[in-house]
Design a protein around this motif. Structure first.
Motif, PDB file in Angstrom:
ATOM      1  N   ARG A  72       0.844  -1.210   0.000  1.00 56.05           N
ATOM      2  CA  ARG A  72       0.000   0.000   0.000  1.00 56.05           C
ATOM      3  C   ARG A  72       0.873   1.252   0.000  1.00 56.05           C
ATOM      4  O   ARG A  72       0.633   2.198  -0.760  1.00 56.05           O
ATOM      5  N   ASN A  75       2.449   1.728  -3.400  1.00 50.76           N
ATOM      6  CA  ASN A  75       1.478   2.243  -4.374  1.00 50.76           C
ATOM      7  C   ASN A  75       1.146   3.707  -4.123  1.00 50.76           C
ATOM      8  O   ASN A  75       0.990   4.479  -5.074  1.00 50.76           O
ATOM      9  N   GLU A  76       1.038   4.112  -2.862  1.00 48.84           N
ATOM     10  CA  GLU A  76       0.776   5.523  -2.548  1.00 48.84           C
ATOM     11  C   GLU A  76       1.931   6.395  -3.037  1.00 48.84           C
ATOM     12  O   GLU A  76       1.717   7.478  -3.574  1.00 48.84           O
ATOM     13  N   ARG A  77       3.139   5.904  -2.846  1.00 47.56           N
ATOM     14  CA  ARG A  77       4.316   6.636  -3.320  1.00 47.56           C
ATOM     15  C   ARG A  77       4.271   6.765  -4.848  1.00 47.56           C
ATOM     16  O   ARG A  77       4.546   7.836  -5.392  1.00 47.56           O
ATOM     17  N   GLY A  78       3.913   5.690  -5.533  1.00 51.18           N
ATOM     18  CA  GLY A  78       3.805   5.723  -6.995  1.00 51.18           C
ATOM     19  C   GLY A  78       2.746   6.700  -7.467  1.00 51.18           C
ATOM     20  O   GLY A  78       2.956   7.439  -8.431  1.00 51.18           O
ATOM     21  N   ARG A  79       1.590   6.721  -6.781  1.00 54.44           N
ATOM     22  CA  ARG A  79       0.523   7.666  -7.152  1.00 54.44           C
ATOM     23  C   ARG A  79       0.991   9.102  -6.951  1.00 54.44           C
ATOM     24  O   ARG A  79       0.722   9.972  -7.767  1.00 54.44           O
ATOM     25  N   TYR A  80       1.699   9.358  -5.864  1.00 58.37           N
ATOM     26  CA  TYR A  80       2.204  10.702  -5.606  1.00 58.37           C
ATOM     27  C   TYR A  80       3.168  11.122  -6.714  1.00 58.37           C
ATOM     28  O   TYR A  80       3.089  12.230  -7.240  1.00 58.37           O
ATOM     29  N   ALA A  82       3.374   9.994  -9.767  1.00 59.88           N
ATOM     30  CA  ALA A  82       2.664  10.169 -11.037  1.00 59.88           C
ATOM     31  C   ALA A  82       1.899  11.492 -11.046  1.00 59.88           C
ATOM     32  O   ALA A  82       1.844  12.182 -12.063  1.00 59.88           O
ATOM     33  N   ALA A  83       1.322  11.846  -9.906  1.00 60.02           N
ATOM     34  CA  ALA A  83       0.538  13.080  -9.824  1.00 60.02           C
ATOM     35  C   ALA A  83       1.407  14.319  -9.963  1.00 60.02           C
ATOM     36  O   ALA A  83       0.944  15.357 -10.428  1.00 60.02           O
ATOM     37  N   THR A  84       2.671  14.218  -9.578  1.00 57.43           N
ATOM     38  CA  THR A  84       3.557  15.377  -9.669  1.00 57.43           C
ATOM     39  C   THR A  84       4.451  15.297 -10.898  1.00 57.43           C
ATOM     40  O   THR A  84       5.376  16.090 -11.045  1.00 57.43           O
ATOM     41  N   HIS A 113       2.465  -4.374 -10.514  1.00 55.91           N
ATOM     42  CA  HIS A 113       2.379  -3.759 -11.834  1.00 55.91           C
ATOM     43  C   HIS A 113       1.423  -4.473 -12.775  1.00 55.91           C
ATOM     44  O   HIS A 113       1.260  -4.053 -13.911  1.00 55.91           O
TER      45      HIS A 113
END
Length: 146
Positions: A72, A75-80, A82-84, A113
């Motif tokens: 988790r 994945n949160e790190r990956g979303r962050y 991607a968002a930036t 992935h």
């Protein structure tokens, strides 16, 4: 009840890493009983270190929960990121601790992935190569038959 210490987690992962049955790989008849006994033996070693005290079953459950928390966080790190657009480094709370980094070694790549799906061009080349191979084999067969 105390939480497991970093040393307990790292030792647990070292012991699990060394044993395919404890990682969930099927090893034939009687494997379930052996795995239960192995988790109990692991629990005795880990409990002797101080910190948390659990049964083998509870250590196994805690280890599975640890892998889920690490996944988790990853994945949160990956979303962050991607968002930036890969911009500034993620906040410290999105970094993976040493324990989470080690736990991620037990998470199959597909769970992070997904399964790789080839694009249309790759599929065409595979199909084309397969067709060419079949044609060559067929022609050789026909040539030999005449």
């Amino acid at each position: 009840m105390a939480d497991p210490t970093e040393h307990q987690w790292l030792r647990l992962m070292d012991l699990v890493r060394a044993d395919k049955e404890m990682q969930g790989e099927f090893m034939g008849p009687g494997a379930a009983g052996r795995v239960i006994a192995k988790w109990e033996a692991l629990a005795a070693q880990i409990n002797a270190m101080g910190g948390a005290f659990k049964t083998g079953e509870k250590w196994k459950e805690a280890f599975n929960n640890l892998k889920n928390r690490a996944k988790r966080q990853y994945n949160e790190r990956g979303r962050y990121m991607a968002a930036t657009g890969g911009g500034p480094p993620p906040p410290a709370h999105l970094g993976l601790s040493l324990v989470y980094q080690k736990a991620m070694e037990f998470v199959p790549r597909e769970q992070l992935h997904g399964n790789p799906v080839p694009n249309a061009l790759q599929m065409y080349n595979v199909f084309r190569n397969s067709l060419i191979t079949k044609c060559v084999v067929h022609v050789q067969y026909c040539t030999l038959a005449h």
